[in-house]
Design a protein around this motif. Sequence first.
Motif: not given
Length: 466
Positions: A43, A46, A178, A218, A252-253, A256-258, A348-349
């Motif tokens: 990961r 971000s 997401a 996420s 999480e796509t 990386r978007y949550a 980030d979530v």
Amino acid sequence: MFDRNIYINRREKLKQQVGSGLILLMGNVESSMNYKDNWYHFRQDSSFLYFFGLDIPGLVGIIDVDENSEIIFGDDLSMDDIVWTGPQPTIAELASKSGVDQVKTSREIATMLSGAQNGGRKIHFLPPYRPENIIKLNAWLGIDVNSSKEFASVELVKAVVAQRSIKDEAEIQEIEKAVNITAEMHNTAMKTAREGLKESDITGNVHGVAVGSGGNLSFPIILTMDGQTLHNHYHGNVLTEGRMLLCDCGAETETRYAGDMTRTFPVGEKFDERQKTLYNIVLDAHETAKAALKPGILFKDVHLLACKRLAEGLKGLGLMKGDIDEAVQQGAHALFFQCGLGHMMGLDVHDMEDLGEEYVGYTDTLLKSKQFGLKSLRLGRALEPGFVLTVEPGIYMIPELMDMWRAENKFLDFINYDEVEKFKDFGGIRVEEDLLITENSSRLLGEPVAITAEAVEGIRAASLNS
């Protein structure tokens, strides 16, 4: 990745905000689970992703504000690496996609930073959260491993928060993607849960939806009949008729978007009378909070509004009493709602949590409370168009907390402990949705998932009788 111009513009804005010096943005590296070559799922950091978009390990970015230059540091794969990974783009090819023309090897980072340090230049870096990066800061800048966060640049933190807090259209599309996957995860949980299965059976189904959609989780899935434990990651219970199942999960796509949503539903077809009553109290607080969202309002005030609605509902059941405004002001409702109403969400979530809640969720004049319950509110500041956040009120009947408060005679003017005693076996309820703050109000993100008690029961009945 987004279009390279998005990353170029973000870095230009960052230079203007920071003003001078070197900006050091550290990507993450592979991290081993139990021996060197058995790695956790990688990961990327971000903020590194936000400004460079490159999602591979071992990269570092340096932005020289004074010289108006940008460099990506990293090492191309050797043939020994390629045997295991297959051919990969070079660092120069990757950097070009981000709009960066200069690349150097990892060995050259120390020389550049040492030269800047010896020249008395300011080196800005974000608070490190990975031990590998803490060690690197020690090697490059001589910063003690126990003090690295103290030397992080407040100017850089504030500049990053100012940018990342406002989501642009490309980000909103990714977040909505997401959230839609997250919605499918919740529908899967509601349609597959049944008495006799283990929580882990449903957790596996839910996780599979996230992976099958091309991304991953996420955050680790919370799926439990013991919903009174706020972050319960144990999945070993056998589902039992008459209990409720709380599912808090998010996708999480690939970018990386949550997403992050919660639903609570009965193991059987229907809530019992007590469950439905408390569920509707939570849902009322949720809908009241959603309706209040708009630019300019303090999210802290929305939180307190939801707390008041919860307390009024609990007073109607006889669990609370007295002046509800005063009860909430003193924090008596936190026996039942121990956390915050929601948080920012993006790459980030809990968006940018590593940068510090005092910068992300609060301001120089609006400080975090130290009161139990309210101190766990991650976001208190005034809302702005472009914010993406969650709304997640809940009621959590925690026997250990009930016993402690009763023994301490806390809030006797507001809590009926004899009635509270009858709810020790209840568990917990939470509902959560993701929202975008618009120019005048807010908009629900993603496809709606059943949220009223009747809609949830409809899905449960259909799945159990199919």
